[in-house]
Design a protein around this motif. Structure first.
Motif, short mmCIF file in Angstrom:
data_model
loop_
_atom_site.label_atom_id
_atom_site.label_comp_id
_atom_site.label_asym_id
_atom_site.label_seq_id
_atom_site.Cartn_x
_atom_site.Cartn_y
_atom_site.Cartn_z
N THR A 131 0.84 -1.21 0.00
CA THR A 131 0.00 0.00 0.00
C THR A 131 0.87 1.25 0.00
O THR A 131 0.56 2.24 -0.69
CB THR A 131 -0.96 -0.03 1.21
N GLN A 133 -7.42 -0.04 -0.80
CA GLN A 133 -7.68 -1.28 -0.08
C GLN A 133 -8.95 -1.12 0.76
O GLN A 133 -9.19 -0.04 1.30
CB GLN A 133 -6.47 -1.54 0.82
N GLU A 172 -5.52 -4.71 -3.36
CA GLU A 172 -6.23 -5.87 -2.83
C GLU A 172 -7.73 -5.81 -3.15
O GLU A 172 -8.57 -5.86 -2.23
CB GLU A 172 -6.02 -5.97 -1.31
MG MG Z 1 -1.95 -2.90 2.13
#
Ligand code: MG
Ligand code: ADP
Length: 322
Positions: A49, A99, A180
């Motif tokens: 991330t 995410q 994700e």
């Molecule tokens: Mg992450």
């Protein structure tokens, strides 16, 4: 026109907490060509991330980019004025689907209002134009136009993920980063979302970065893979080559620990546990090939045919010496 779209060079990011520096990314380098799908794989905490946020210039304090360049068609976007970056790059060239983003939809706003907000913040104010673009985008993600007048709670998890992908398409970006996107979904819905991402890539020619902790997901969708561990690139190369012949011991572990309908599950070898050490190769505490040098020094990113691998086993110079 060059096919190279994005080139990340020696990118390092750290979080500064209580005067301590937590290195989240260290000397990360890779590149993506236009129209490609790149899978970024790593366990939780490996820096995925952080990498996505660095690319969209949204690392916030206590985080800081400490080193490196991110070249988008040759322009270092890290040195672009932030206002110009938001105006010219965000959503228009690069969009990001964060995410757990199903939760990022505002519960008191209808879906169409999310489209209005995004477009208006980019200077598109004609509501009919925005509605037509939104209609086109939801059609692309195989949703009925009626979702536009729905509220988020009226939609399933898979539908919300589709809405967010549609929203990311609103200003016709060249690159979409999905963080994700399938993690919170059941297996059948996961596959349908991945198929949708592949459709967007194929029909619109959009370049895709898909972040996942599941190497099976990357194998299904991505042409190239970047394997991260403790904020460092362990291996980078073509998916097929990596899956057939993983070079880094960590990648080997990831592939061996993935249950597959093609594999005898009794032969699965989970990667052994281990702390990330302060010195040497970050993976040495979990590696079955560990030798003395791995405990003392950090391996570089070595070239092995078409692959990049951060492991002394592939350091040709060293092999010649010993
Ligand atoms: Mg992450
Ligand atoms: N806002 C933050 N403040 C402090 N540390 C952070 C922050 N965000 C991430 N980190 C640290 O950076 C590392 C990488 O995190 P992250 O990029 O979220 O990994 P991933 O997405 O692979 O799970 C972790 O060690 C995490 O604790």
């Amino acid at each position: 026109m060059t096919r190279l779209l994005l080139k990340v060079q020696d990118l390092s990011v750290a979080y500064f907490i209580h005067k301590q520096e937590i290195v989240a990314l260290k000397d990360v380098s890779f590149e993506i060509e236009r129209g490609e799908i790149l899978g970024i794989i790593g366990e939780s905490g490996s820096g995925k991330t952080t990498l996505a946020k660095a690319i969209i210039r949204s690392i916030k304090p206590p985080g800081k980019i400490t080193k490196g360049k991110i070249l988008y068609e040759g322009e270092d976007i890290l040195s672009v004025d932030i206002k110009r970056f938001k105006r010219e790059y965000l959503w228009k060239k690069i969009s990001y689907v964060p995410q757990a983003s199903q939760n990022s939809l505002n519960g008191v706003m209808r879906i169409i209002d999310h489209f209005y907000d995004t477009a208006i913040s980019h200077g598109i104010t004609d509501r009919n134009t925005i509605y037509d673009k939104a209609k086109e985008a939801v059609k692309m993600v195989s949703l009925d136009e009626r979702v536009l007048s729905s509220y988020p709670h009226e939609l399933s998890g898979g539908m919300k993920q589709r809405v967010l992908i549609a929203l990311s398409l609103l200003l016709d970006p060249e690159l979409i980063i999905l963080d994700e996107p399938t993690s919170a979904l059941d297996v059948a819905t996961q596959k349908s979302i991945l198929d949708l991402v592949m459709k967007i890539n194929k029909e619109l020619g959009t370049t895709i970065i898909l972040i996942t902790h599941d190497i099976g997901v990357a194998n299904y969708i991505a042409k190239k893979m970047l394997v991260l561990y403790a904020g460092q690139v362990m291996e980078f190369g073509n998916t097929e080559e990596i899956m057939n012949n993983p070079l880094h011991p960590y990648t080997q572990g990831l592939i061996n620990s993935v249950p597959s309908i093609y594999k005898d599950v009794s032969k699965l070898k989970p990667i052994s546990e281990g702390e990330i050490p302060l010195k040497g190769c970050p993976f040495h505490t979990r590696c079955s090939y560990v030798s003395e040098i791995c405990k003392m020094e950090e391996p570089g990113l070595y070239t092995a045919n078409t692959r990049l691998v951060r492991c002394f086993l592939y350091d040709k110079a060293r092999k010649n010496i010993s």
